[in-house]
Write a protein that holds these residues in place. Structure first.
Motif, PDB file in Angstrom:
ATOM      1  N   ALA A   1       0.896  -1.129  -0.169  1.00  0.00           N
ATOM      2  CA  ALA A   1       0.144  -0.015  -0.069  1.00  0.00           C
ATOM      3  C   ALA A   1       0.750   1.283  -0.119  1.00  0.00           C
ATOM      4  N   ALA A   2       1.862   1.309   0.821  1.00  0.00           N
ATOM      5  CA  ALA A   2       2.822   2.545   0.916  1.00  0.00           C
ATOM      6  C   ALA A   2       3.379   2.526  -0.767  1.00  0.00           C
ATOM      7  N   ALA A   3       3.817   1.501  -1.417  1.00  0.00           N
ATOM      8  CA  ALA A   3       4.345   1.737  -2.673  1.00  0.00           C
ATOM      9  C   ALA A   3       3.346   2.270  -3.532  1.00  0.00           C
ATOM     10  N   ALA A   4       1.921   1.663  -3.622  1.00  0.00           N
ATOM     11  CA  ALA A   4       0.935   1.887  -4.229  1.00  0.00           C
ATOM     12  C   ALA A   4       0.845   3.615  -3.962  1.00  0.00           C
ATOM     13  N   SER A   5       0.698   3.777  -2.870  1.00  0.00           N
ATOM     14  CA  SER A   5       0.522   5.326  -2.518  1.00  0.00           C
ATOM     15  C   SER A   5       1.553   6.347  -3.240  1.00  0.00           C
ATOM     16  N   ARG A   6       2.818   5.864  -3.184  1.00  0.00           N
ATOM     17  CA  ARG A   6       3.815   6.778  -3.688  1.00  0.00           C
ATOM     18  C   ARG A   6       3.320   6.896  -5.264  1.00  0.00           C
ATOM     19  N   MET A   7       3.127   5.752  -5.872  1.00  0.00           N
ATOM     20  CA  MET A   7       2.724   5.596  -7.337  1.00  0.00           C
ATOM     21  C   MET A   7       1.866   6.411  -7.549  1.00  0.00           C
TER      22      MET A   7
END
Length: 448
Positions: free
Chosen positions: A147-153
């Motif tokens: 989710a953290a990676a997705a949020s940055r993307m």
């Protein structure tokens, strides 16, 4: 609860063995010592964020609630433990009646967190709480990382839709959980049908290079796809020559062609050329989708390109270089005895290697500045300061063993968008830096 809802094969009867052996050997020893029933408080937190990350994202809470409900030691599980002689008969008898009867509090799913944030708090007897350590950490560490990676993307995409398409790059069950976490973090759709079936996430997909290669001519492949899926479909245009493919695509589908997908090459350059060509051919409404090992940095580099959507696989499902959130599950308070009325005392690991923890049952609140923007994560024990009373972050998830806070996935997704928007603007910077909010500790009287 159907185990299929957990992303499990239907023949797996429970989540009880999603654990480490030492949870059961600790239980066995505690039962023998008479300490198993002492009231205890465990907390999930991380000592630091992955390098360069400005905030974390809580994801997996809904899956944790399902896992706790399904944490049962049935005959097959007990038989396995007996055959391996992992625990004795007394412990097996105790496990046969196991049902979590305590309370669980946590940051609501989709919320952001920082070092030291008590993202989940589990309360009950030592015996019933310690058994949940591994399954809770397994879910939260994986899902929060994705989710953290997705949020940055999603931040890098600047409002352009993101497609999750990493199923073939990870374990088949992890892929389902990853799609769910990515949706919370801001992705719009997934290519994984199991994720669509289990969690209601919108699904998309058209064709791969194999479909073009199957046909004698690229035109034949395009015609077959358009005849089947309609003019609004997305045609893959980089199997051979991109310019020729774009020309053929518009000839076959007309200016109503939904989109073209580019999966290789210099995406910035090719996207500009394809946009110009589409416009010249009259397909001004045809969108451009790009894929090909994208991460948040590649997405950000395409901000000025005429790209309408991004498809992300490998980097997303591996946490874009950080596949775990490094959360831990620590005992922070316990009763002086097994007496239900015994006072609670704070406990904490004190060691020289940086793995210290703060004892005591904690609350957490987010302090805002004069403009209503978050300025600090405040974590404390004892009474909550009056000025932070309405800014508390933990909500009750389980009460006396019953789930009380299950919610639709879209609610968690909207919550994350709001939580991220409430952070300082530097939270979305991709350059290396410290957490965007400092964590401040307020020490009061600890205990229950």
């Amino acid at each position: 609860m159907n185990t299929a809802d957990l992303g499990l094969p239907v023949d797996v009867p429970s989540t009880a063995l999603f654990t480490d052996q030492y949870e059961l050997t600790m239980l066995r020893a505690a039962l023998k010592a008479g300490t198993a029933e002492r009231r205890s408080v465990f907390e999930v937190f991380t000592r630091r964020l992955p390098e360069g990350r400005r905030y974390g994202v809580v994801a997996g809470t809904g899956r944790v609630l399902d896992a706790v409900e399904n944490f049962r030691f049935d005959a097959g599980v007990l038989g396995f433990l007996r055959e391996r002689e992992i625990v004795d008969e007394e412990t097996l008898e105790w496990l046969a009646g196991y049902r979590f009867s305590g309370d669980i509090w946590g940051y609501p799913e989709g919320e952001v967190y920082f070092p030291g944030s008590p993202v989940m708090r589990v309360e009950g007897s030592f015996a019933e709480c310690v058994l949940l350590e591994t399954v809770i950490l397994s879910i939260l560490n994986h899902d929060s990382a994705i989710a953290a990676a997705a949020s940055r993307m999603a931040s890098a995409a600047g409002g352009r839709p993101l497609i999750e398409m990493g199923a073939r790059r990870t374990h088949e069950l992890s892929a389902v959980a990853a799609a769910r976490a990515a949706y919370i973090g801001g992705f719009a759709t997934t290519s994984d049908l199991a994720a669509g079936f289990r969690y209601g996430i919108p699904t998309v997909g058209t064709s791969a290079h194999a479909f073009t290669l199957l046909h004698d001519r690229e035109r034949d492949a395009f015609q077959a796809q358009v005849d089947t899926l309609g003019r609004g479909t997305t045609l893959l245009v980089d199997t051979y020559d991109v310019a020729e493919a774009v020309r053929t695509a518009v000839e076959v589908a007309g200016p109503e062609l939904g989109a073209v997908r580019i999966d290789s090459g210099d995406l910035l350059l090719v996207a500009h050329r394809v946009r110009q060509q589409l416009d010249e051919l009259g397909a001004t409404g045809t969108k451009i989708v790009v894929t090909s090992d994208l991460d948040e940095y590649a997405i950000a580099s395409l901000a000025a390109a005429p790209v309408d959507a991004y498809g992300v696989g490998t980097q997303l499902v591996t946490g874009s270089g950080h596949p775990t959130s490094s959360m831990v599950y620590k005992l922070v308070a316990r009763a002086e005895s097994a007496d239900p009325k015994a006072p609670m005392v704070p406990v904490a690991k004190k060691s020289s290697g940086g793995k210290v923890s703060v004892g005591g049952r904690k609350w957490a609140a987010r302090r805002l500045d004069a403009d209503g923007v978050a300025e600090a994560e405040v974590v404390g024990t004892g009474p909550v300061p009056a000025e932070l009373a309405d800014r508390q972050l933990l909500v009750q998830l389980v009460r006396s063993g019953e789930v009380v806070a299950r919610e639709p996935l879209d609610v968690t997704r909207d919550r994350h968008i709001a939580a991220r928007a409430n952070l300082p603007l530097s939270a979305t910077q991709l350059s290396r830096g410290e957490p965007v909010l400092p964590t401040e500790y307020v020490h009061g009287r600890s205990g229950s």
